[in-house]
Design an enzyme around this catalytic site. Sequence first.
Site, mmCIF file in Angstrom:
data_model
loop_
_atom_site.group_PDB
_atom_site.id
_atom_site.type_symbol
_atom_site.label_atom_id
_atom_site.label_comp_id
_atom_site.label_asym_id
_atom_site.label_seq_id
_atom_site.Cartn_x
_atom_site.Cartn_y
_atom_site.Cartn_z
ATOM 1 N N HIS A 95 -7.252 6.318 10.232
ATOM 2 C CA HIS A 95 -6.163 5.649 9.502
ATOM 3 C C HIS A 95 -6.740 4.874 8.301
ATOM 4 C CE1 HIS A 95 -2.187 3.205 10.073
ATOM 5 N NE2 HIS A 95 -2.388 3.563 8.819
ATOM 6 N N ASN A 154 0.811 -1.223 0.000
ATOM 7 C CA ASN A 154 0.000 0.000 0.000
ATOM 8 C C ASN A 154 0.845 1.275 0.000
ATOM 9 O OD1 ASN A 154 0.885 -0.125 2.615
ATOM 10 N ND2 ASN A 154 -1.116 -0.499 3.535
ATOM 11 N N ARG A 179 3.322 7.251 11.285
ATOM 12 C CA ARG A 179 2.810 6.742 12.556
ATOM 13 C C ARG A 179 2.604 7.913 13.514
ATOM 14 N NH1 ARG A 179 1.352 3.159 10.112
ATOM 15 N NH2 ARG A 179 1.847 0.939 10.301
ATOM 16 N N GLN A 219 -4.653 3.760 18.443
ATOM 17 C CA GLN A 219 -5.710 3.579 17.461
ATOM 18 C C GLN A 219 -6.627 2.453 17.904
ATOM 19 O OE1 GLN A 219 -3.430 5.273 13.503
ATOM 20 N NE2 GLN A 219 -4.101 3.193 13.473
HETATM 21 P P1 NDP Z 1 10.146 1.628 3.368
HETATM 22 O O1 NDP Z 1 10.751 0.546 4.187
HETATM 23 O O2 NDP Z 1 10.206 1.538 1.893
HETATM 24 O O3 NDP Z 1 10.790 3.027 3.757
HETATM 25 C C1 NDP Z 1 11.110 3.377 5.054
HETATM 26 C C2 NDP Z 1 12.289 4.318 4.980
HETATM 27 O O4 NDP Z 1 12.463 4.906 6.265
HETATM 28 C C3 NDP Z 1 13.591 3.618 4.588
HETATM 29 O O5 NDP Z 1 14.172 4.331 3.517
HETATM 30 C C4 NDP Z 1 14.404 3.730 5.865
HETATM 31 O O6 NDP Z 1 15.772 3.907 5.651
HETATM 32 C C5 NDP Z 1 13.876 5.028 6.429
HETATM 33 N N1 NDP Z 1 14.211 5.229 7.847
HETATM 34 C C6 NDP Z 1 14.144 4.351 8.850
HETATM 35 N N2 NDP Z 1 14.558 4.931 9.987
HETATM 36 C C7 NDP Z 1 14.878 6.206 9.679
HETATM 37 C C8 NDP Z 1 15.388 7.285 10.424
HETATM 38 N N3 NDP Z 1 15.661 7.146 11.730
HETATM 39 N N4 NDP Z 1 15.600 8.462 9.782
HETATM 40 C C9 NDP Z 1 15.357 8.590 8.452
HETATM 41 N N5 NDP Z 1 14.888 7.577 7.703
HETATM 42 C C10 NDP Z 1 14.650 6.399 8.302
HETATM 43 O O7 NDP Z 1 8.624 1.752 3.860
HETATM 44 P P2 NDP Z 1 7.399 2.525 3.201
HETATM 45 O O8 NDP Z 1 7.903 3.770 2.555
HETATM 46 O O9 NDP Z 1 6.580 1.594 2.404
HETATM 47 O O10 NDP Z 1 6.572 2.878 4.513
HETATM 48 C C11 NDP Z 1 7.120 3.763 5.486
HETATM 49 C C12 NDP Z 1 6.239 3.800 6.708
HETATM 50 O O11 NDP Z 1 4.974 4.362 6.383
HETATM 51 C C13 NDP Z 1 5.881 2.409 7.292
HETATM 52 O O12 NDP Z 1 6.886 1.930 8.147
HETATM 53 C C14 NDP Z 1 4.609 2.707 8.037
HETATM 54 O O13 NDP Z 1 4.901 3.148 9.346
HETATM 55 C C15 NDP Z 1 3.985 3.845 7.249
HETATM 56 N N6 NDP Z 1 2.841 3.387 6.459
HETATM 57 C C16 NDP Z 1 1.621 3.959 6.693
HETATM 58 C C17 NDP Z 1 0.503 3.507 6.038
HETATM 59 C C18 NDP Z 1 -0.829 4.159 6.236
HETATM 60 O O14 NDP Z 1 -1.852 3.548 5.907
HETATM 61 N N7 NDP Z 1 -0.890 5.372 6.746
HETATM 62 C C19 NDP Z 1 0.571 2.377 5.113
HETATM 63 C C20 NDP Z 1 1.932 1.954 4.812
HETATM 64 C C21 NDP Z 1 2.999 2.410 5.515
HETATM 65 P P3 NDP Z 1 16.798 2.768 5.257
HETATM 66 O O15 NDP Z 1 16.040 1.611 4.705
HETATM 67 O O16 NDP Z 1 17.617 3.490 4.234
HETATM 68 O O17 NDP Z 1 17.512 2.433 6.496
#
Ligand code: NDP
Length: 401
Positions: free
Chosen positions: A333, A147, A285, A314
């Site tokens: 959400h 998603n 989140r 939530q």
């Molecule tokens: P991804 O895993 O593709 O992306 C997450 C990114 O966050 C990665 O690039 C990771 O970096 C980076 N990251 C982690 N920790 C840090 C930090 N401390 N500072 C900066 N960057 C950081 O996930 P998605 O993009 O698909 O999803 C991201 C988040 O969105 C999910 O974890 C979830 O919480 C939320 N979400 C919400 C939804 C909703 O319905 N509202 C649905 C789907 C997701 P790296 O890998 O380079 O270490």
Amino acid sequence: MAKVVCVLYDDPVDGYPTSYARDDLPTVKDYPDGQTLPSPKAIDFKPGTLLGSVSGELGLRKYLESLGHELIVTSSKDGPDSELEKHLHDAEVIISQPFWPAYLTADRIARAPKLKLALTAGIGSDHVDLQAAIEHNVTVAEVTYSNSHSVAEHVVMMILALVRNYIPAYKWVIKGGWNIADCVERSYDLEGMHVGTVAAGRIGLRVMRMLKPFDVHLHYTDRQRLPLSVEEELNLTWHPTREELYSACDVITLNCPLHPETEHMINDKTLKLFKRGAYLINTARGKLCDRDAIVRALESGQLAGYAGDVWFPQPAPQDHPWRTMPYHGMTPHMSGTSLSAQARYAAGTREILECYFEGRPIRDEYLIVKGGALAGTGARSYSKGNATGGSEEAAKFKKIK
Ligand code: NDP
């Protein structure tokens, strides 16, 4: 045979739908990075139907019962009298969606001795105490990418809604007014603004790509830098720290997971670094932000708007201040659970279950915890520890009809 407990949100107040606004879903063939879409051996649902609510059952009943497993589906998840609590002692698999999270705290995991798999139907497994899952050798998996694009579309919508002042203007129409000055006294163009994402993963990067044609200046920070070719293609400005990004941007969107490193990263201190009148969009989140600091920043004018769909806990209790704070564009959400997204993550859930029950490896990109350690996507994007604390408060929610 296994007991599978599936915690889903309630059906619509008027009952499970018997017809839908559209007859089909567009075909999405693959994800941009080459990852393939969920590929279960079969599905027992019609894509485009409501799968994420209790009666939808993620389309899993026929499959699980044909193998002799027991499937319990419930929305009752919080507090000591909840259905979830009753099944903890013998549940082998617990499935939950982040929209209506079954908080699997350390205490609950300790009371679930048979639990082997905590499966997130969606993305973001912070509702599971990952440290406890590591210690109890529980596998945690989610349907990576299912998603991400759904959320990215929501982010773009919310940025435009805030900057252009859409929601108050819409309300004037409902009230019977034609109050143009009231509508536009806080309405701007996005063009020319500096827009930054904290994290350029699947969602963050997609948001940047979608915003490029708006002729904005794009910024990002992440734990790992994007390839130079992507930075050049989107003319991205990279910031080594979140703090540098905050002060450079007019609009900031949060797209990182919740884990100990990111919990409450937006607080009174960091909000002071923002430009006065910045907009903040958080679909990642709720606990990335200090709840009351957001309210204070909107009241003082430090933030011009805040929008998102993620809260803590939530469901958010009726007196959660984000329901009534000024200049907000909150929804429940929902961004990652459009009917389109549901079809993908229900198929991904089925794929993970097929792997689990057939003893085949779950795709690495779906793994968060395995074998007593962070694994796969979890090893890359999360940090050890627990970010589920305080979830008991979710039991305070009272359903409205
Ligand atoms: P991804 O895993 O593709 O992306 C997450 C990114 O966050 C990665 O690039 C990771 O970096 C980076 N990251 C982690 N920790 C840090 C930090 N401390 N500072 C900066 N960057 C950081 O996930 P998605 O993009 O698909 O999803 C991201 C988040 O969105 C999910 O974890 C979830 O919480 C939320 N979400 C919400 C939804 C909703 O319905 N509202 C649905 C789907 C997701 P790296 O890998 O380079 O270490």
